[in-house]
Design a protein around this motif. Structure first.
Motif, PDB file in Angstrom:
ATOM      1  N   ARG A  69      16.846  -0.578   4.770  1.00  0.00           N
ATOM      2  CA  ARG A  69      15.418  -0.832   5.003  1.00  0.00           C
ATOM      3  C   ARG A  69      14.966  -0.204   6.315  1.00  0.00           C
ATOM      4  NH1 ARG A  69      17.076  -6.507   3.293  1.00  0.00           N
ATOM      5  NH2 ARG A  69      16.359  -6.623   1.132  1.00  0.00           N
ATOM      6  N   ARG A  70      13.767   0.350   6.305  1.00  0.00           N
ATOM      7  CA  ARG A  70      13.143   0.849   7.535  1.00  0.00           C
ATOM      8  C   ARG A  70      12.702  -0.324   8.402  1.00  0.00           C
ATOM      9  NH1 ARG A  70       7.703   2.732   7.792  1.00  0.00           N
ATOM     10  NH2 ARG A  70       7.643   2.562   5.537  1.00  0.00           N
ATOM     11  N   ASN A  71      12.162  -1.347   7.777  1.00  0.00           N
ATOM     12  CA  ASN A  71      11.776  -2.599   8.434  1.00  0.00           C
ATOM     13  C   ASN A  71      11.511  -3.631   7.355  1.00  0.00           C
ATOM     14  OD1 ASN A  71       9.176  -2.174   7.384  1.00  0.00           O
ATOM     15  ND2 ASN A  71       8.400  -1.291   9.263  1.00  0.00           N
ATOM     16  N   TYR A  72      11.190  -4.827   7.773  1.00  0.00           N
ATOM     17  CA  TYR A  72      10.817  -5.880   6.819  1.00  0.00           C
ATOM     18  C   TYR A  72      10.189  -7.021   7.593  1.00  0.00           C
ATOM     19  CZ  TYR A  72      15.357  -7.786   8.304  1.00  0.00           C
ATOM     20  OH  TYR A  72      16.420  -8.236   9.044  1.00  0.00           O
ATOM     21  N   ILE A  73       9.537  -7.913   6.879  1.00  0.00           N
ATOM     22  CA  ILE A  73       9.008  -9.138   7.487  1.00  0.00           C
ATOM     23  C   ILE A  73       9.718 -10.308   6.819  1.00  0.00           C
ATOM     24  CG2 ILE A  73       7.001 -10.672   7.498  1.00  0.00           C
ATOM     25  CD1 ILE A  73       5.321  -8.513   8.516  1.00  0.00           C
ATOM     26  N   VAL A  74      10.176 -11.239   7.661  1.00  0.00           N
ATOM     27  CA  VAL A  74      10.935 -12.367   7.160  1.00  0.00           C
ATOM     28  C   VAL A  74      10.317 -13.667   7.675  1.00  0.00           C
ATOM     29  CG1 VAL A  74      12.570 -12.362   9.091  1.00  0.00           C
ATOM     30  CG2 VAL A  74      13.308 -13.240   6.883  1.00  0.00           C
ATOM     31  N   ARG A  75      10.457 -14.724   6.909  1.00  0.00           N
ATOM     32  CA  ARG A  75       9.991 -16.049   7.318  1.00  0.00           C
ATOM     33  C   ARG A  75      11.041 -17.062   6.868  1.00  0.00           C
ATOM     34  NH1 ARG A  75       6.136 -18.522   2.681  1.00  0.00           N
ATOM     35  NH2 ARG A  75       6.290 -20.257   4.126  1.00  0.00           N
ATOM     36  N   THR A  76      10.919 -18.299   7.326  1.00  0.00           N
ATOM     37  CA  THR A  76      11.824 -19.318   6.797  1.00  0.00           C
ATOM     38  C   THR A  76      11.495 -19.526   5.323  1.00  0.00           C
ATOM     39  OG1 THR A  76      10.304 -21.026   7.601  1.00  0.00           O
ATOM     40  CG2 THR A  76      12.232 -20.571   8.955  1.00  0.00           C
ATOM     41  N   SER A  77      12.524 -19.803   4.546  1.00  0.00           N
ATOM     42  CA  SER A  77      12.337 -20.005   3.111  1.00  0.00           C
ATOM     43  C   SER A  77      11.446 -21.216   2.871  1.00  0.00           C
ATOM     44  CB  SER A  77      13.684 -20.222   2.429  1.00  0.00           C
ATOM     45  OG  SER A  77      13.497 -20.705   1.106  1.00  0.00           O
ATOM     46  N   PRO A  78      10.452 -21.093   1.973  1.00  0.00           N
ATOM     47  CA  PRO A  78       9.594 -22.248   1.682  1.00  0.00           C
ATOM     48  C   PRO A  78      10.365 -23.378   1.005  1.00  0.00           C
ATOM     49  CG  PRO A  78       9.078 -20.393   0.228  1.00  0.00           C
ATOM     50  CD  PRO A  78      10.056 -19.886   1.236  1.00  0.00           C
ATOM     51  N   HIS A  79      11.577 -23.083   0.477  1.00  0.00           N
ATOM     52  CA  HIS A  79      12.362 -24.091  -0.240  1.00  0.00           C
ATOM     53  C   HIS A  79      13.520 -24.647   0.589  1.00  0.00           C
ATOM     54  CE1 HIS A  79      10.009 -22.753  -3.611  1.00  0.00           C
ATOM     55  NE2 HIS A  79      10.492 -21.536  -3.494  1.00  0.00           N
ATOM     56  N   ASN A  80      13.912 -23.909   1.648  1.00  0.00           N
ATOM     57  CA  ASN A  80      15.042 -24.349   2.471  1.00  0.00           C
ATOM     58  C   ASN A  80      14.851 -23.821   3.882  1.00  0.00           C
ATOM     59  OD1 ASN A  80      17.480 -24.768   3.785  1.00  0.00           O
ATOM     60  ND2 ASN A  80      18.743 -24.237   2.004  1.00  0.00           N
ATOM     61  N   LYS A  81      14.509 -24.708   4.838  1.00  0.00           N
ATOM     62  CA  LYS A  81      14.162 -24.246   6.186  1.00  0.00           C
ATOM     63  C   LYS A  81      15.356 -23.661   6.935  1.00  0.00           C
ATOM     64  CE  LYS A  81      14.769 -28.331   9.077  1.00  0.00           C
ATOM     65  NZ  LYS A  81      14.171 -29.172  10.091  1.00  0.00           N
ATOM     66  N   ASN A  82      16.560 -23.852   6.391  1.00  0.00           N
ATOM     67  CA  ASN A  82      17.753 -23.292   7.027  1.00  0.00           C
ATOM     68  C   ASN A  82      18.069 -21.874   6.545  1.00  0.00           C
ATOM     69  OD1 ASN A  82      18.329 -25.672   8.537  1.00  0.00           O
ATOM     70  ND2 ASN A  82      19.084 -26.614   6.641  1.00  0.00           N
ATOM     71  N   LYS A  83      17.293 -21.393   5.593  1.00  0.00           N
ATOM     72  CA  LYS A  83      17.504 -20.032   5.089  1.00  0.00           C
ATOM     73  C   LYS A  83      16.257 -19.198   5.332  1.00  0.00           C
ATOM     74  CE  LYS A  83      20.980 -20.958   1.582  1.00  0.00           C
ATOM     75  NZ  LYS A  83      21.363 -20.778   0.176  1.00  0.00           N
TER      76      LYS A  83
END
Length: 309
Positions: A69-83
């Motif tokens: 990947r050149r880049n990406y945007i990530v957030r905490t999983s809406p189903h599991n805050k630890n992922k």
């Protein structure tokens, strides 16, 4: 054969090749066992992959490899805050659709999105929608936010998707680029995309009357080819934007208005809270950094302490 992920539904993906061929694709099982992949979705919209069409089947294919990947945007999983959940990959820019009314987008939410995008080197455009609903009070609020974020270096637009006011300016900003579009549910993201992609007719819903919160209309991330050139990635409406993979000592580096002051702090690992000789706090007190931006910083810092470190 090389292709790009246009839609992810969790287990199946819609992919498109450079020549415009579209396949329903699934991953080889080995990808799911890869210990290096810590996100809930090892393949995301925007990813470039290698595929093998299935024998005797012109509609289905197997994903055999993922390109870097050149880049990406990530957030905490809406189903599991630890992922973590990869929202989209290989972006030229991101658009955050905001409103100051029905439902109001908080400055804290905007700042969380900007921090995440800055951490992954993705430029952001802020588009404030529902101009047709703004009275004097809302216009004052918008002007204050416009002045704040443009002074930091962000592009800020005011539009009305329902009245197609400002759409040409948005089209110019998106032309020939791959753009992620995000925002709270109910801010009018689907209406804006319908303006940009005539004939698509994404479902739109009114804001929930009793809660003032938006109702979800998009279930999965999906990419569309823009008629004027470029690609637009629509994402499910988000209520919160959880920060991941950012250390406490790194956070201030992603507040673009704090960057010029960081090197002047007395300590290299200054968190800009209680340390003596802090140039960032001095800049806040001098009015060079907006107080609300500093409050956002301190609030995000606390969540990093609680959740990750």
């Amino acid at each position: 054969m090389q292709a790009t992920i246009y839609k992810s539904t969790g287990s199946w993906y819609v992919v498109k090749t450079a020549t415009g061929e579209v396949f329903q694709a699934r991953m080889k099982g080995i990808f799911k066992k890869d210990d290096d992949i810590t996100s809930t979705n090892p393949v995301a919209v925007g990813d470039v992959v290698e595929i093998e069409p299935e024998e005797g089947d012109t509609a289905n294919a197997m994903i055999t490899a993922i390109h870097e990947r050149r880049n990406y945007i990530v957030r905490t999983s809406p189903h599991n805050k630890n992922k973590k959940h990869i929202v989209a990959a290989n972006l030229d820019q991101a658009v955050l659709v905001c409103t100051v009314k029905e439902p109001r987008t908080s400055q804290g939410f905007i700042d969380r999105f900007l921090v995440t995008a800055a951490a992954y080197h993705v430029p952001v455009i802020l588009i404030f929608n529902k101009k047709d609903l703004y009275k004097a009070k809302e216009m004052d609020k918008y002007e204050a936010l416009h002045d704040l974020y443009t002074s930091i270096g962000y592009e800020v637009l005011l539009i009305s998707a329902t009245e197609e006011d400002g759409i040409e300016a948005v089209q110019q900003l998106l032309k020939d680029k791959t753009t992620l579009m995000s925002g709270h549910s109910g801010v009018g993201k689907s209406s804006l995309i319908n303006d940009l992609l005539p004939g698509l007719e994404l479902r739109t819903k009114a804001v929930s009357g009793w809660s003032g919160k938006g109702l979800h209309t998009t279930t999965f991330a999906e990419m569309y080819d823009l008629p004027e050139g470029g690609r637009l990635i629509d994402t499910p409406g988000v209520r919160e934007f959880g920060i991941v993979d950012i250390a406490k000592t790194e956070l201030s580096h992603y507040f673009l208005d704090m960057q010029p002051y960081i090197s002047n702090c007395q300590f290299n690992n200054c968190l800009h809270i209680n340390e003596p000789g802090c140039a960032v706090k001095a800049a806040v007190e001098a009015g060079e950094i907006d107080v609300d931006r500093y409050v956002s910083y301190a609030t995000i810092l606390e969540t990093i302490e609680e959740d990750q470190y």
